[in-house]
Design a protein around this motif. Structure first.
Motif, PDB file in Angstrom:
ATOM      1  N   CYS A  55       0.858  -1.185   0.000  1.00  0.00           N
ATOM      2  CA  CYS A  55       0.000   0.000   0.000  1.00  0.00           C
ATOM      3  C   CYS A  55       0.895   1.236   0.000  1.00  0.00           C
ATOM      4  N   ILE A  56       0.611   2.133  -0.912  1.00  0.00           N
ATOM      5  CA  ILE A  56       1.299   3.423  -0.915  1.00  0.00           C
ATOM      6  C   ILE A  56       0.351   4.443  -0.295  1.00  0.00           C
ATOM      7  N   MET A  57       0.776   5.016   0.811  1.00  0.00           N
ATOM      8  CA  MET A  57       0.031   6.102   1.439  1.00  0.00           C
ATOM      9  C   MET A  57       0.682   7.418   1.015  1.00  0.00           C
ATOM     10  N   THR A  58       0.236   8.534   1.521  1.00  0.00           N
ATOM     11  CA  THR A  58       0.745   9.824   1.053  1.00  0.00           C
ATOM     12  C   THR A  58       2.198  10.064   1.443  1.00  0.00           C
ATOM     13  N   ASN A  59       2.665   9.448   2.533  1.00  0.00           N
ATOM     14  CA  ASN A  59       4.015   9.720   3.010  1.00  0.00           C
ATOM     15  C   ASN A  59       4.795   8.473   3.417  1.00  0.00           C
ATOM     16  N   HIS A  60       4.265   7.310   3.105  1.00  0.00           N
ATOM     17  CA  HIS A  60       4.977   6.070   3.403  1.00  0.00           C
ATOM     18  C   HIS A  60       4.452   4.936   2.527  1.00  0.00           C
ATOM     19  N   VAL A  61       5.231   3.870   2.500  1.00  0.00           N
ATOM     20  CA  VAL A  61       4.886   2.684   1.714  1.00  0.00           C
ATOM     21  C   VAL A  61       4.971   1.479   2.634  1.00  0.00           C
ATOM     22  N   GLU A 141      -4.653  -6.721   7.641  1.00  0.00           N
ATOM     23  CA  GLU A 141      -5.830  -5.897   7.928  1.00  0.00           C
ATOM     24  C   GLU A 141      -5.407  -4.430   8.103  1.00  0.00           C
ATOM     25  N   TYR A 142      -4.359  -4.210   8.878  1.00  0.00           N
ATOM     26  CA  TYR A 142      -3.859  -2.852   9.102  1.00  0.00           C
ATOM     27  C   TYR A 142      -3.454  -2.199   7.778  1.00  0.00           C
ATOM     28  N   LEU A 143      -2.682  -2.904   6.970  1.00  0.00           N
ATOM     29  CA  LEU A 143      -2.186  -2.373   5.702  1.00  0.00           C
ATOM     30  C   LEU A 143      -3.350  -1.979   4.790  1.00  0.00           C
ATOM     31  N   HIS A 144      -4.322  -2.881   4.620  1.00  0.00           N
ATOM     32  CA  HIS A 144      -5.422  -2.609   3.694  1.00  0.00           C
ATOM     33  C   HIS A 144      -6.421  -1.596   4.241  1.00  0.00           C
TER      34      HIS A 144
END
Length: 180
Positions: A55-61, A141-144
């Motif tokens: 998962c790519i979030m706005t400031n981390h992967v 679960e956390y990642l998604h």
């Protein structure tokens, strides 16, 4: 680097987090996310990186991944993407935050003897070996759910830069080995 931030089991699957310096929201632009995806794909094809979830979030992967030399693969991934992402920011004429981002990357680079002029990623990375099914399910679960909890989407599979699409039976952006 601390021992807890390295991959010691060459057969292990790891939950890894790569974070942009100062938690800068760089991945709000599709072209920057695409650079990360292209780099991960390259590592999958050329460096034996196996991706189980991401998962790519706005400031981390976030990555669930494995490789015979995972620490080396991720070091190379960070080095490559750092250079190309900084260049992409420099070249992006529509980047309204260009001066601020470059200043931040340059400031971080000046504090680190191991980096060149700019530093994009925070040093190290957070590695957690997913040694039990319970830990794997919890982190998956956390990642998604990360984009849902951030308020970006209603359902995890609606986030384009995530393996939640694959786990929902849709075709995702990267090749993923599903965890059953």
């Amino acid at each position: 680097m601390s021992l807890k931030y390295k991959a010691h089991n060459p057969d292990g699957i790891y939950f890894v987090t790569l974070t942009v310096v100062e938690w800068a929201d760089v991945f709000t632009r599709r072209d920057y996310c695409e650079l990360v995806c292209e780099s991960i794909s390259y590592c999958q094809q050329k460096k034996d990186l196996i991706v189980y979830a991401w998962c790519i979030m706005t400031n981390h992967v976030h990555l669930f991944c494995s490789a015979p030399k995972l620490t080396d693969v991720l070091r190379d991934l960070k080095k490559y993407t750092s250079r190309f992402l900084v260049d992409a920011v420099k070249m992006n004429s529509r980047e309204s935050r260009k001066n601020w981002l470059l200043w931040m990357f340059k400031s971080a680079g000046e504090k680190s003897a191991s980096h060149g002029e700019y530093q994009f990623w925070q040093l190290g990375g957070h590695y957690v070996e997913l040694s039990t099914n319970e830990l794997m399910e919890q982190r998956l679960e956390y990642l998604h759910q990360n984009p849902v909890k951030a308020g970006f989407v209603e359902e995890p599979e609606h986030w384009y830069y995530s393996s939640a699409r694959d786990y929902a039976g849709e075709k995702g952006r990267l090749e993923v080995v599903l965890i059953e």
